[in-house]
Design an enzyme around this catalytic site. Structure first.
Site, PDB file in Angstrom:
ATOM      1  N   GLU A 107      18.044  21.849  25.594  1.00 47.15           N
ATOM      2  CA  GLU A 107      18.455  20.598  24.945  1.00 47.15           C
ATOM      3  C   GLU A 107      18.488  19.446  25.935  1.00 47.15           C
ATOM      4  O   GLU A 107      18.778  19.637  27.117  1.00 47.15           O
ATOM      5  CB  GLU A 107      19.847  20.769  24.324  1.00 47.15           C
ATOM      6  CG  GLU A 107      19.840  20.901  22.818  1.00 47.15           C
ATOM      7  CD  GLU A 107      19.476  19.621  22.073  1.00 47.15           C
ATOM      8  OE1 GLU A 107      18.756  18.750  22.613  1.00 47.15           O
ATOM      9  OE2 GLU A 107      19.909  19.492  20.919  1.00 47.15           O
ATOM     10  N   ASP A 108      18.226  18.254  25.440  1.00 48.18           N
ATOM     11  CA  ASP A 108      18.306  17.052  26.273  1.00 48.18           C
ATOM     12  C   ASP A 108      19.750  16.673  26.567  1.00 48.18           C
ATOM     13  O   ASP A 108      20.125  16.464  27.710  1.00 48.18           O
ATOM     14  CB  ASP A 108      17.551  15.885  25.619  1.00 48.18           C
ATOM     15  CG  ASP A 108      17.931  15.662  24.149  1.00 48.18           C
ATOM     16  OD1 ASP A 108      18.766  16.416  23.613  1.00 48.18           O
ATOM     17  OD2 ASP A 108      17.384  14.720  23.549  1.00 48.18           O
ATOM     18  N   ASP A 111      26.256  15.701  22.918  1.00 48.66           N
ATOM     19  CA  ASP A 111      27.139  14.553  22.732  1.00 48.66           C
ATOM     20  C   ASP A 111      28.331  15.004  21.881  1.00 48.66           C
ATOM     21  O   ASP A 111      29.269  15.586  22.409  1.00 48.66           O
ATOM     22  CB  ASP A 111      26.295  13.447  22.070  1.00 48.66           C
ATOM     23  CG  ASP A 111      27.031  12.132  21.905  1.00 48.66           C
ATOM     24  OD1 ASP A 111      27.982  11.894  22.663  1.00 48.66           O
ATOM     25  OD2 ASP A 111      26.636  11.336  21.035  1.00 48.66           O
ATOM     26  N   PHE A 160      25.508   5.290  26.119  1.00 49.69           N
ATOM     27  CA  PHE A 160      24.292   5.687  25.419  1.00 49.69           C
ATOM     28  C   PHE A 160      23.124   5.552  26.377  1.00 49.69           C
ATOM     29  O   PHE A 160      22.819   4.471  26.856  1.00 49.69           O
ATOM     30  CB  PHE A 160      24.071   4.850  24.161  1.00 49.69           C
ATOM     31  CG  PHE A 160      23.012   5.439  23.289  1.00 49.69           C
ATOM     32  CD1 PHE A 160      23.310   6.474  22.414  1.00 49.69           C
ATOM     33  CD2 PHE A 160      21.701   4.997  23.379  1.00 49.69           C
ATOM     34  CE1 PHE A 160      22.318   7.051  21.628  1.00 49.69           C
ATOM     35  CE2 PHE A 160      20.706   5.571  22.598  1.00 49.69           C
ATOM     36  CZ  PHE A 160      21.022   6.596  21.720  1.00 49.69           C
ATOM     37  N   ARG A 173      11.529   6.726  25.512  1.00 45.45           N
ATOM     38  CA  ARG A 173      11.444   8.148  25.856  1.00 45.45           C
ATOM     39  C   ARG A 173      10.572   8.375  27.094  1.00 45.45           C
ATOM     40  O   ARG A 173      10.745   9.340  27.820  1.00 45.45           O
ATOM     41  CB  ARG A 173      10.822   8.951  24.696  1.00 45.45           C
ATOM     42  CG  ARG A 173      11.655   9.006  23.434  1.00 45.45           C
ATOM     43  CD  ARG A 173      11.047  10.038  22.477  1.00 45.45           C
ATOM     44  NE  ARG A 173      11.555   9.942  21.115  1.00 45.45           N
ATOM     45  CZ  ARG A 173      12.665  10.529  20.679  1.00 45.45           C
ATOM     46  NH1 ARG A 173      13.417  11.236  21.511  1.00 45.45           N
ATOM     47  NH2 ARG A 173      13.053  10.396  19.432  1.00 45.45           N
TER      48      ARG A 173
HETATM   49  P1  IMP Z   1      25.111  15.513  19.128  1.00 46.58           P
HETATM   50  O1  IMP Z   1      26.002  14.330  18.913  1.00 46.58           O
HETATM   51  O2  IMP Z   1      25.612  16.405  20.217  1.00 46.58           O
HETATM   52  O3  IMP Z   1      24.854  16.231  17.844  1.00 46.58           O
HETATM   53  O4  IMP Z   1      23.752  14.896  19.652  1.00 46.58           O
HETATM   54  C1  IMP Z   1      22.596  15.046  18.910  1.00 46.58           C
HETATM   55  C2  IMP Z   1      21.442  14.257  19.420  1.00 46.58           C
HETATM   56  O5  IMP Z   1      21.786  12.880  19.487  1.00 46.58           O
HETATM   57  C3  IMP Z   1      20.937  14.594  20.803  1.00 46.58           C
HETATM   58  O6  IMP Z   1      20.122  15.737  20.838  1.00 46.58           O
HETATM   59  C4  IMP Z   1      20.158  13.337  21.084  1.00 46.58           C
HETATM   60  O7  IMP Z   1      18.891  13.408  20.459  1.00 46.58           O
HETATM   61  C5  IMP Z   1      21.001  12.279  20.446  1.00 46.58           C
HETATM   62  N1  IMP Z   1      21.867  11.610  21.438  1.00 46.58           N
HETATM   63  C6  IMP Z   1      23.159  11.814  21.712  1.00 46.58           C
HETATM   64  N2  IMP Z   1      23.597  11.019  22.709  1.00 46.58           N
HETATM   65  C7  IMP Z   1      22.504  10.298  23.093  1.00 46.58           C
HETATM   66  C8  IMP Z   1      22.284   9.287  24.113  1.00 46.58           C
HETATM   67  O8  IMP Z   1      23.166   8.885  24.884  1.00 46.58           O
HETATM   68  N3  IMP Z   1      21.026   8.796  24.157  1.00 46.58           N
HETATM   69  C9  IMP Z   1      20.002   9.186  23.351  1.00 46.58           C
HETATM   70  N4  IMP Z   1      20.170  10.124  22.403  1.00 46.58           N
HETATM   71  C10 IMP Z   1      21.402  10.668  22.282  1.00 46.58           C
HETATM   72 MG    MG Z   2      17.886  16.018  20.888  1.00 48.45          MG
END
Ligand code: IMP
Ligand code: MG
Length: 189
Positions: A107-108, A111, A160, A173
């Site tokens: 995973e990248d 959050d 962010f 990206r």
């Molecule tokens: P989650 O909030 O953990 O479900 O995050 C889901 C997705 O939101 C991640 O896989 C990213 O694609 C995107 N995301 C969350 N935080 C960031 C950020 O700081 N920059 C860009 N994408 C983000």
């Molecule tokens: Mg992602």
């Protein structure tokens, strides 16, 4: 920052949080750790598109043991450019069975954790032998569900970020580093 390579994108950058060199060193470190931990096994790397694409491409080449790859793409319903809704839709599913396999989710960023929480439940239902998580970035300040991250690249503050796969409005990206954009770029949308 390489202004010559990405002049338009770099103009929008406020601060580089993690440089290309730092990413490269971390990926090498994670690759070595994974190669040790999965020694004697064949790992299935499951990348979650699109954000994890550069990380996956670099990490797989830093792993010295046999590895297979598969790709999933998910998106969350609703939400905004900087907030996840937690309702996850699978746009692209695995192409092979993971029954009895050692699976590593690549995973990248984690959050809120809502996306991964959904994905973990989904993949566990497919009966892998093991299921672990490797995340390049961890943003713990915003976590809504507890996720145990087995392999973590960097812990970042509640900002962010874009670059190295991560987008804002599907752009940035292709920046090779991880950065925060100028406030006016985020507020312009
Ligand atoms: P989650 O909030 O953990 O479900 O995050 C889901 C997705 O939101 C991640 O896989 C990213 O694609 C995107 N995301 C969350 N935080 C960031 C950020 O700081 N920059 C860009 N994408 C983000
Ligand atoms: Mg992602």
């Amino acid at each position: 920052m390489d202004r010559a390579r990405h002049p338009d994108l770099v103009n929008d950058v406020d601060e580089v949080l993690i440089t290309e060199e730092q990413i490269r060193a971390k990926v090498a470190e994670l690759g070595a750790m994974l190669s040790r931990d999965y020694e004697g096994r064949t790992v299935v790397l499951v990348s979650v598109l699109k954000g994890s694409l550069p990380f996956m491409a670099d990490l797989m080449r830093a792993i010295s043991i046999p590895a297979q790859i598969d790709l999933m793409e998910v998106s969350s319903y609703g939400g905004t450019a900087t907030e996840t809704s937690g309702l996850v839709r699978i746009l692209k599913d695995l192409s092979s069975s993971i029954d009895g396999r050692d699976v590593l989710i690549v995973e990248d960023i984690i959050d809120t954790g809502l996306t991964l929480n959904y994905l973990l439940r989904y993949l566990r239902g497919k009966n892998p032998r093991s299921l672990r998580i490797c995340a390049l970035l961890d943003k713990p300040a915003r976590r809504l569900v507890e996720i145990s991250i087995d392999y973590r690249g960097f812990t970042i503050p509640d900002k962010f970020v874009v670059g190295y796969g991560l987008d804002y409005g599907e752009l940035y990206r292709n920046l090779p580093f991880i950065a925060v954009l100028k406030p006016e770029v985020y507020s312009a949308s």
